[in-house]
Design an enzyme around this catalytic site. Structure first.
Site, PDB file in Angstrom:
ATOM      1  N   ARG A 190       0.818  -1.210   0.000  1.00 11.79           N
ATOM      2  CA  ARG A 190       0.000   0.000   0.000  1.00 11.79           C
ATOM      3  C   ARG A 190       0.854   1.264   0.000  1.00 11.79           C
ATOM      4  O   ARG A 190       0.402   2.319  -0.428  1.00 11.79           O
ATOM      5  CB  ARG A 190      -0.899   0.017   1.240  1.00 11.79           C
ATOM      6  CG  ARG A 190      -2.211  -0.732   1.085  1.00 11.79           C
ATOM      7  CD  ARG A 190      -3.159  -0.341   2.202  1.00 11.79           C
ATOM      8  NE  ARG A 190      -4.422  -1.056   2.139  1.00 11.79           N
ATOM      9  CZ  ARG A 190      -4.867  -1.887   3.075  1.00 11.79           C
ATOM     10  NH1 ARG A 190      -4.130  -2.119   4.140  1.00 11.79           N
ATOM     11  NH2 ARG A 190      -6.026  -2.484   2.950  1.00 11.79           N
ATOM     12  N   SER A 192       2.606   1.213  -4.334  1.00 11.47           N
ATOM     13  CA  SER A 192       1.934   1.140  -5.626  1.00 11.47           C
ATOM     14  C   SER A 192       1.093   2.365  -5.943  1.00 11.47           C
ATOM     15  O   SER A 192       1.477   3.203  -6.778  1.00 11.47           O
ATOM     16  CB  SER A 192       1.078  -0.131  -5.680  1.00 11.47           C
ATOM     17  OG  SER A 192       0.158  -0.163  -4.587  1.00 11.47           O
ATOM     18  N   VAL A 246      -9.670   0.956  -4.890  1.00 11.47           N
ATOM     19  CA  VAL A 246      -8.990  -0.343  -4.782  1.00 11.47           C
ATOM     20  C   VAL A 246      -8.011  -0.356  -3.614  1.00 11.47           C
ATOM     21  O   VAL A 246      -7.710   0.672  -3.014  1.00 11.47           O
ATOM     22  CB  VAL A 246      -8.255  -0.700  -6.093  1.00 11.47           C
ATOM     23  CG1 VAL A 246      -9.233  -0.785  -7.247  1.00 11.47           C
ATOM     24  CG2 VAL A 246      -7.164   0.313  -6.402  1.00 11.47           C
ATOM     25  N   GLU A 247      -7.523  -1.574  -3.307  1.00  9.65           N
ATOM     26  CA  GLU A 247      -6.640  -1.802  -2.157  1.00  9.65           C
ATOM     27  C   GLU A 247      -7.257  -1.267  -0.867  1.00  9.65           C
ATOM     28  O   GLU A 247      -6.566  -0.712  -0.004  1.00  9.65           O
ATOM     29  CB  GLU A 247      -5.251  -1.185  -2.386  1.00  9.65           C
ATOM     30  CG  GLU A 247      -4.397  -1.969  -3.370  1.00  9.65           C
ATOM     31  CD  GLU A 247      -2.960  -1.485  -3.427  1.00  9.65           C
ATOM     32  OE1 GLU A 247      -2.535  -0.759  -2.512  1.00  9.65           O
ATOM     33  OE2 GLU A 247      -2.266  -1.834  -4.395  1.00  9.65           O
ATOM     34  N   GLY A 248      -8.545  -1.414  -0.716  1.00 14.78           N
ATOM     35  CA  GLY A 248      -9.252  -0.884   0.434  1.00 14.78           C
ATOM     36  C   GLY A 248      -9.837   0.473   0.093  1.00 14.78           C
ATOM     37  O   GLY A 248      -9.104   1.445  -0.105  1.00 14.78           O
TER      38      GLY A 248
END
Length: 744
Positions: A315, A318, A437-439
């Site tokens: 996290r 990226s 995305v990613e949470g």
């Protein structure tokens, strides 16, 4: 004495703690145990040790990493045509795929012994940042295999045999990976997934082996449509008790070749007009040998822990890298465009309303770059600060949205007409993807940053909760009896610091030495670190487990913690750069803006606190004077904006890493116009003094005839006028594409 204290004080308190403090589910515990605490714990200590942060130094790339950035990354950016990829082909061309494979772009984090590049997190971040300034699609394609995916999970948890086989294939692009976590029923709440596997025996390569029969439905899987290897998360059950007495074994992660019988790879999603590969997949009664579990049978049920551990680092690299690239590009191009574009014979960058927006864009780029460098520097040292990387993901993507919105407003029509010369439009479309995305940011900010951060970073709270939940009551009582005196002393110190710094508005807080003109901001961060720590203590004591359900309170306190981290990194970056005076406008604007946000969030916490008495009490204790830090003044905004409106070392340092564009590209055109306009400013002033205000070939010729300028100046001004004309033009087309509805 100790036994009496346990009997008459600790034991009754244990019952209260069990009733009041938030309980922790198994998935929450695994999430909290993943990664580690770092500077976030210092910020929630009430007295951060600045030497821990400042002594780290800036991130540094080695010669090989620098050569890769200046060589293959530069060459990749040169060959990429984002318009062609995103609006014509809707795919990355094969020659770019071949280049990515040849130069091991999919193996940035894979060690050299497995055929990868073995680069540091800082190099990984710089690579993704630069590519994303050229093409979001290519940036995402490079980012995913090197972020949350099979490669990272294999390195951390795989067996040696799995590493030896898969990592070389991932590094050279023989295998294209994707990670299948999200399902229609479970997005951010992965624990609710219904994808199910059952332990059984089945046939594999002609032999009867132990494995799992798995059924699943996944969606939103980046690289899914072209992947050859699937990192698959599912809940595993053992109804026949083949492995033991336990039936529900928990979330498990396996590596599954996509050509395995029973797997269906769906057609592509089209995420927000982006052209990176993304799509659904299904599995129907797919038999997966036990040895395909990442880490083997020993890792049955450890999938959630593995995923949280991977996210703890990923996290922070990226999506913040993509956001950093977008913010830097917005700063460089918007400053240039605002300088060359005129309205009422004045550059639009000289209008105060525009200058405020320019200042905000510049400050966002400055803060994000600072936080990005600090976070990747920590990752270089092997840290996995889970809360901090969540702070980075949520705040970097949200900040990019503001920067691009401001940039779009300043560019006006230039930015809303699609075409090859529009360098902002595709970034604008990509922002919602990054934010969700990613949470999803809404849940990350309300549930994780403070909800988990307050417990993880507290020196005693997590241990107290675990002691209260200990099934061995005597052991739990002994643990709690040891912890409570320490916690009580911590509360006294926190109360004193919070009240003292609150009432004195941080005037007597400490500051490190040799920090130039930034000392007052260190004092303010120390002040609000003490305030946040005290507010956290009071909130936990008065709300207990209810605090988990008061998401807006957690959201605001999480934003306070986020701002404290981002501003800490900004001060560190200023320190690492040698406290340059030229950067002071950026520092002042960013610090005032962030501190003002801290105050707004705290005052809203007090106003909306579920126990009104304690809300007003906290305000009286720590913010009796209300707002004490105001946003940057108009003068400071103008100074900040001017850094983008003229060539300078500060502008170059702020936007370092932006690909300048190929000759004739939109970014190159506006930059060339900027350079020519700034170089001819004195000659332009001569025309204006002579009453000629419009810059054009005709007006320059008129000025030459009136002897206002020399022949050399006239030539340079004509070149500048031509360059400006090219910069403000937009693309036009003969027809619309038959299928996409976009310009063809």
């Amino acid at each position: 004495m100790g036994e009496l204290r346990k009997k008459f004080f600790t034991a009754p308190l244990l019952k209260t703690i069990k009733r009041v403090l938030p309980s922790i589910s198994a998935t929450e515990r695994e999430a909290m145990e993943a990664g580690e605490v770092w500077w976030d714990a210092q910020l929630l200590s009430g007295k951060p040790d600045w030497n821990q942060l400042l002594d780290m130094g800036p991130p540094e790339l080695n010669a090989e990493e620098r050569a890769f950035l200046e060589g293959p990354v530069e060459e990749l950016c040169h060959m990429v045509n984002d318009w062609q990829i995103s609006f014509v082909d809707h795919n990355i061309p094969e020659h770019v795929w071949d280049f990515l494979r040849k130069h091991r772009f999919f193996g940035i984090i894979i060690p050299k012994k497995y055929g990868g590049l073995g680069f540091s997190p800082s190099a990984h971040a710089e690579i993704v940042t630069k590519i994303s300034t050229r093409s979001t699609c290519v940036g995402v394609t490079v980012m995913v295999p090197n972020s949350l995916g099979p490669g990272e999970l294999l390195l951390s948890h795989g067996t040696q045999a799995q590493r030896d086989y898969y990592l070389p294939r991932l590094a050279d692009g023989t295998d294209i990976p994707c990670f299948a976590l999200t399902s229609p029923q479970a997005g951010s709440d992965a624990a609710s997934m219904v994808d199910r596997g059952e332990v059984c025996y089945g046939e594999h390569e002609g032999e009867k082996v132990l494995g799992m029969r798995v059924n699943w439905h996944k969606r939103y899987i980046t690289l899914g449509p072209i992947a050859t290897i699937l990192g698959l998360a599912f809940k595993l059950y053992d109804p026949q008790h083949i492995l033991g007495d336990k039936e529900a074994l928990g979330i498990t992660v396996a590596l599954v070749p996509t050509d395995t019988p029973g797997i269906t790879i769906g057609q592509r999603h089209l995420p927000a007009m982006q052209s990176f590969q993304n799509g659904p997949n299904w599995g129907k009664d797919v038999f997966i040998p036990m040895e395909w579990i990442i880490g083997g049978k020993e890792n049955v049920g450890k999938g959630w822990e593995m995923l949280m551990s991977a996210l703890a680092a990923g996290r922070g690299i990226s999506l913040p890298s993509l956001s950093m690239g977008g913010a830097k590009m917005a700063a460089r191009t918007t400053g240039a465009y605002a300088r060359v574009r005129e309205q009422f014979n004045v550059p639009v960058g000289r209008f105060e309303g525009v200058q405020r927006r320019l200042a905000e864009i510049a400050a966002i780029a400055f803060v994000l770059d600072s936080a990005h460098k600090t976070t990747t520097r920590a990752l270089d040292e092997g840290r996995k600060p889970a809360v901090i990387t969540a702070i980075m993901k949520a705040n970097a993507t949200s900040a990019l949205r503001q920067a691009i919105n401001d940039a779009m407003d300043i560019h006006a029509g230039k930015a809303i007409m699609d075409g090859p010369s529009n360098y902002l439009g595709n970034v604008y479309r990509a922002i919602p993807v990054a934010i969700t995305v990613e949470g999803a940011n809404l849940l990350t900010r309300s549930l994780m940053i403070f909800g988990q951060g307050a417990i993880r970073c507290h020196p005693y709270l997590l241990d107290e909760i675990l002691a209260a939940e200990n099934p061995d009551t005597k052991a739990g009582l002994d643990q709690l009896d040891t912890l409570l005196p320490k916690h009580f002393w911590f509360q006294l110190k926190t109360l004193f610091r919070g009240v003292f710094h609150g009432w004195t508005v941080g005037l007597f807080a400490s500051s490190p030495r040799n920090v130039g003109g930034a000392a007052k901001y260190y004092r303010q961060l120390n002040r609000y670190s003490a305030v946040l720590t005290l507010v956290t203590e009071i909130s936990l004591m008065t709300l207990g487990g209810e605090l988990k359900r008061k998401e807006l309170i957690s959201y605001r306190l999480g934003d306070v913690l986020s701002q404290l981290y981002l501003l800490s990194c900004t001060l560190k970056r200023f320190y690492d750069d040698g406290n340059p005076k030229d950067d002071l406008p950026l520092l002042e604007f960013a610090m005032r803006d962030g501190l003002h946000k801290i105050e707004i969030n705290l005052l809203e916490v007090f106003q909306n606190f579920p126990r009104p008495f304690f809300g007003q009490l906290m305000r009286f204790l720590v913010m009796p004077w209300g707002h004490s830090v105001h946003t940057a003044s108009d003068r400071q905004a103008r100074a900040c904006a001017e850094l983008l409106l003229a060539p300078s070392t500060t502008r170059d340092r702020l936007t370092c890493g932006v690909y300048p564009g190929n000759p004739g590209d939109g970014v190159d055109i506006v930059e060339q116009a900027f350079v020519k306009v700034c170089a001819t400013e004195q000659a332009r002033d001569k025309l204006k003094k002579g009453g000629i205000r419009v810059l054009s070939r005709e007006s320059v010729e008129e000025g030459l005839q009136c002897n206002l300028i020399s022949d050399e100046e006239a030539c340079a001004l004509k070149e500048a006028a031509d360059a400006v004309d090219r910069a403000i033009q937009v693309d036009h087309f003969e027809h619309l594409g038959e299928h996409s509805g976009r310009p063809g």
